[in-house]
Structures are given as C-alpha cells and as structure tokens.
Motif scaffolding. Structure first.
Motif, PDB file in Angstrom:
ATOM      1  N   ASN A   1       0.850  -1.187   0.000  1.00 20.17           N
ATOM      2  CA  ASN A   1       0.000   0.000   0.000  1.00 20.17           C
ATOM      3  C   ASN A   1       0.894   1.248   0.000  1.00 20.17           C
ATOM      4  O   ASN A   1       2.091   1.166   0.288  1.00 20.17           O
ATOM      5  CB  ASN A   1      -0.960  -0.025   1.188  1.00 20.17           C
ATOM      6  N   PRO A   2       0.337   2.405  -0.330  1.00 19.09           N
ATOM      7  CA  PRO A   2       1.133   3.638  -0.397  1.00 19.09           C
ATOM      8  C   PRO A   2       1.846   3.993   0.906  1.00 19.09           C
ATOM      9  O   PRO A   2       2.900   4.627   0.883  1.00 19.09           O
ATOM     10  CB  PRO A   2       0.105   4.710  -0.764  1.00 19.09           C
ATOM     11  N   LEU A   3       1.312   3.576   2.030  1.00 28.17           N
ATOM     12  CA  LEU A   3       1.915   3.861   3.329  1.00 28.17           C
ATOM     13  C   LEU A   3       3.331   3.282   3.428  1.00 28.17           C
ATOM     14  O   LEU A   3       4.203   3.873   4.067  1.00 28.17           O
ATOM     15  CB  LEU A   3       1.028   3.291   4.441  1.00 28.17           C
ATOM     16  N   LEU A   4       3.574   2.156   2.780  1.00 27.73           N
ATOM     17  CA  LEU A   4       4.869   1.487   2.860  1.00 27.73           C
ATOM     18  C   LEU A   4       5.832   1.893   1.749  1.00 27.73           C
ATOM     19  O   LEU A   4       7.002   1.501   1.768  1.00 27.73           O
ATOM     20  CB  LEU A   4       4.670  -0.033   2.824  1.00 27.73           C
ATOM     21  N   ASP A   5       5.373   2.666   0.805  1.00 20.31           N
ATOM     22  CA  ASP A   5       6.178   3.010  -0.367  1.00 20.31           C
ATOM     23  C   ASP A   5       7.524   3.617   0.006  1.00 20.31           C
ATOM     24  O   ASP A   5       8.568   3.195  -0.495  1.00 20.31           O
ATOM     25  CB  ASP A   5       5.397   3.948  -1.288  1.00 20.31           C
ATOM     26  N   SER A   6       7.536   4.597   0.886  1.00 19.39           N
ATOM     27  CA  SER A   6       8.805   5.261   1.213  1.00 19.39           C
ATOM     28  C   SER A   6       9.781   4.304   1.900  1.00 19.39           C
ATOM     29  O   SER A   6      10.982   4.338   1.618  1.00 19.39           O
ATOM     30  CB  SER A   6       8.567   6.513   2.068  1.00 19.39           C
ATOM     31  N   VAL A   7       9.310   3.452   2.774  1.00 14.26           N
ATOM     32  CA  VAL A   7      10.187   2.492   3.461  1.00 14.26           C
ATOM     33  C   VAL A   7      10.799   1.515   2.464  1.00 14.26           C
ATOM     34  O   VAL A   7      11.996   1.209   2.532  1.00 14.26           O
ATOM     35  CB  VAL A   7       9.407   1.722   4.557  1.00 14.26           C
ATOM     36  N   LEU A   8       9.996   1.029   1.533  1.00  8.80           N
ATOM     37  CA  LEU A   8      10.492   0.082   0.543  1.00  8.80           C
ATOM     38  C   LEU A   8      11.470   0.748  -0.428  1.00  8.80           C
ATOM     39  O   LEU A   8      12.417   0.116  -0.893  1.00  8.80           O
ATOM     40  CB  LEU A   8       9.321  -0.544  -0.206  1.00  8.80           C
ATOM     41  N   THR A   9      11.274   2.031  -0.684  1.00  8.51           N
ATOM     42  CA  THR A   9      12.171   2.773  -1.568  1.00  8.51           C
ATOM     43  C   THR A   9      13.481   3.112  -0.860  1.00  8.51           C
ATOM     44  O   THR A   9      14.570   2.831  -1.370  1.00  8.51           O
ATOM     45  CB  THR A   9      11.495   4.067  -2.072  1.00  8.51           C
ATOM     46  N   ILE A  10      13.389   3.694   0.319  1.00 10.42           N
ATOM     47  CA  ILE A  10      14.582   4.114   1.065  1.00 10.42           C
ATOM     48  C   ILE A  10      15.458   2.910   1.427  1.00 10.42           C
ATOM     49  O   ILE A  10      16.677   3.001   1.399  1.00 10.42           O
ATOM     50  CB  ILE A  10      14.178   4.896   2.328  1.00 10.42           C
ATOM     51  N   SER A  11      14.850   1.793   1.723  1.00 13.31           N
ATOM     52  CA  SER A  11      15.610   0.597   2.091  1.00 13.31           C
ATOM     53  C   SER A  11      16.386   0.019   0.910  1.00 13.31           C
ATOM     54  O   SER A  11      17.317  -0.752   1.093  1.00 13.31           O
ATOM     55  CB  SER A  11      14.668  -0.479   2.645  1.00 13.31           C
ATOM     56  N   GLY A  12      15.987   0.375  -0.306  1.00 14.86           N
ATOM     57  CA  GLY A  12      16.634  -0.153  -1.502  1.00 14.86           C
ATOM     58  C   GLY A  12      15.958  -1.390  -2.062  1.00 14.86           C
ATOM     59  O   GLY A  12      16.392  -1.922  -3.082  1.00 14.86           O
ATOM     60  N   LEU A  13      14.892  -1.851  -1.442  1.00 13.57           N
ATOM     61  CA  LEU A  13      14.205  -3.051  -1.916  1.00 13.57           C
ATOM     62  C   LEU A  13      13.687  -2.860  -3.341  1.00 13.57           C
ATOM     63  O   LEU A  13      13.758  -3.769  -4.158  1.00 13.57           O
ATOM     64  CB  LEU A  13      13.053  -3.428  -0.975  1.00 13.57           C
ATOM     65  N   ARG A  14      13.204  -1.667  -3.648  1.00 12.99           N
ATOM     66  CA  ARG A  14      12.690  -1.371  -4.997  1.00 12.99           C
ATOM     67  C   ARG A  14      13.771  -1.541  -6.071  1.00 12.99           C
ATOM     68  O   ARG A  14      13.455  -1.807  -7.227  1.00 12.99           O
ATOM     69  CB  ARG A  14      12.156   0.056  -5.067  1.00 12.99           C
ATOM     70  N   ASP A  15      15.018  -1.369  -5.683  1.00 16.82           N
ATOM     71  CA  ASP A  15      16.113  -1.501  -6.640  1.00 16.82           C
ATOM     72  C   ASP A  15      16.447  -2.964  -6.933  1.00 16.82           C
ATOM     73  O   ASP A  15      17.125  -3.251  -7.920  1.00 16.82           O
ATOM     74  CB  ASP A  15      17.377  -0.813  -6.117  1.00 16.82           C
ATOM     75  N   LEU A  16      15.995  -3.869  -6.088  1.00 22.65           N
ATOM     76  CA  LEU A  16      16.374  -5.276  -6.201  1.00 22.65           C
ATOM     77  C   LEU A  16      15.273  -6.211  -6.663  1.00 22.65           C
ATOM     78  O   LEU A  16      15.549  -7.330  -7.092  1.00 22.65           O
ATOM     79  CB  LEU A  16      16.921  -5.764  -4.857  1.00 22.65           C
ATOM     80  N   THR A  17      14.023  -5.770  -6.541  1.00 22.44           N
ATOM     81  CA  THR A  17      12.901  -6.616  -6.947  1.00 22.44           C
ATOM     82  C   THR A  17      11.741  -5.726  -7.378  1.00 22.44           C
ATOM     83  O   THR A  17      11.758  -4.517  -7.184  1.00 22.44           O
ATOM     84  CB  THR A  17      12.472  -7.578  -5.820  1.00 22.44           C
ATOM     85  N   THR A  18      10.724  -6.339  -7.935  1.00 25.82           N
ATOM     86  CA  THR A  18       9.545  -5.599  -8.358  1.00 25.82           C
ATOM     87  C   THR A  18       8.688  -5.258  -7.144  1.00 25.82           C
ATOM     88  O   THR A  18       8.340  -6.144  -6.355  1.00 25.82           O
ATOM     89  CB  THR A  18       8.704  -6.441  -9.345  1.00 25.82           C
ATOM     90  N   VAL A  19       8.377  -3.988  -7.010  1.00 25.05           N
ATOM     91  CA  VAL A  19       7.484  -3.516  -5.947  1.00 25.05           C
ATOM     92  C   VAL A  19       6.351  -2.771  -6.638  1.00 25.05           C
ATOM     93  O   VAL A  19       6.580  -1.821  -7.371  1.00 25.05           O
ATOM     94  CB  VAL A  19       8.199  -2.595  -4.950  1.00 25.05           C
ATOM     95  N   THR A  20       5.127  -3.231  -6.403  1.00 26.05           N
ATOM     96  CA  THR A  20       3.938  -2.599  -6.966  1.00 26.05           C
ATOM     97  C   THR A  20       3.149  -1.966  -5.835  1.00 26.05           C
ATOM     98  O   THR A  20       2.897  -2.628  -4.813  1.00 26.05           O
ATOM     99  CB  THR A  20       3.061  -3.641  -7.686  1.00 26.05           C
ATOM    100  N   ILE A  21       2.773  -0.712  -6.004  1.00 25.79           N
ATOM    101  CA  ILE A  21       1.984  -0.007  -4.985  1.00 25.79           C
ATOM    102  C   ILE A  21       0.540   0.031  -5.447  1.00 25.79           C
ATOM    103  O   ILE A  21       0.241   0.459  -6.568  1.00 25.79           O
ATOM    104  CB  ILE A  21       2.508   1.426  -4.752  1.00 25.79           C
ATOM    105  N   ARG A  22      -0.350  -0.425  -4.579  1.00 26.37           N
ATOM    106  CA  ARG A  22      -1.796  -0.425  -4.865  1.00 26.37           C
ATOM    107  C   ARG A  22      -2.537   0.306  -3.760  1.00 26.37           C
ATOM    108  O   ARG A  22      -2.259   0.121  -2.595  1.00 26.37           O
ATOM    109  CB  ARG A  22      -2.336  -1.853  -4.938  1.00 26.37           C
ATOM    110  N   GLY A  23      -3.529   1.066  -4.190  1.00 21.53           N
ATOM    111  CA  GLY A  23      -4.380   1.702  -3.202  1.00 21.53           C
ATOM    112  C   GLY A  23      -4.389   3.174  -3.238  1.00 21.53           C
ATOM    113  O   GLY A  23      -3.774   3.960  -3.719  1.00 21.53           O
TER     114      GLY A  23
END
Length: 99
Positions: free
Chosen positions: A77-99
């Motif tokens: 969900n959008p609430l977690l978007d910044s944490v997943l981005t800042i942690s670098g997870l988005r750079d290593l796998t597909t992250v889809t934001i819904r909601g």
C-alpha cells in the motif's frame, strides 16, 4: 507481547505462490514472517508477498524480505512506499503499490 500478524498462503492461477500478510511486522513476529516466506517459495515461480494490508514494518521485516529478494516480488500500500524505496528493496525486486 507479539504484535498481531495474520499470514495466509495461496496460489495464483498460473501456480505462482502468494503470501498475504495482514497487520504489523516488527521484531516480535519477524521470525514468523521470515519462516512464512521461506515456506511459501516454490522453485520455478516468484513468490508474491502481498503487504497491502500491512500498516507497519520495521527493519526486521525488511531483513526477511531481503533474505529472499531474488525469489519474490512485493505488492504494498502507499503507506509502505517510502520504506520500501529508502531501504533499496525497490532496486532489487519488483514492488507494486496499490491503493
């Protein structure tokens, strides 16, 4: 005291596994989350970790995701978007934001 966390596994139409998570993931229940990810991984398919109903996750939850990053994709969900981005997870796998 453990933070409430519900985990459910299933399969998509193509046979790919899905782990649906509801609640909060922190150090009190991260081992349960880590085990659920490991148990849900199926050879030949990427695991979808559905975090759309997760309100909070901490570094222990991120560590569990990073441990299997090459075999999963995340829906959040959008609430977690910044944490997943800042942690670098988005750079290593597909992250889809819904909601």
């Amino acid at each position: 005291m453990n933070t409430p966390l519900d985990l459910a596994t299933g399969l998509q139409a193509d046979g790919a596994p899905v782990l649906t998570v509801v609640g909060e993931i922190d150090m009190s229940n991260a081992a349960l989350f880590r085990t659920a990810i490991a148990d849900a991984v199926v050879d030949g398919h990427r695991l979808t970790v559905d975090l759309t109903a997760v309100e909070y996750l901490d570094s222990a939850a991120l560590a569990a995701l990073f441990a299997h990053v090459d075999r999963l994709q995340v829906v959040a969900n959008p609430l977690l978007d910044s944490v997943l981005t800042i942690s670098g997870l988005r750079d290593l796998t597909t992250v889809t934001i819904r909601g």
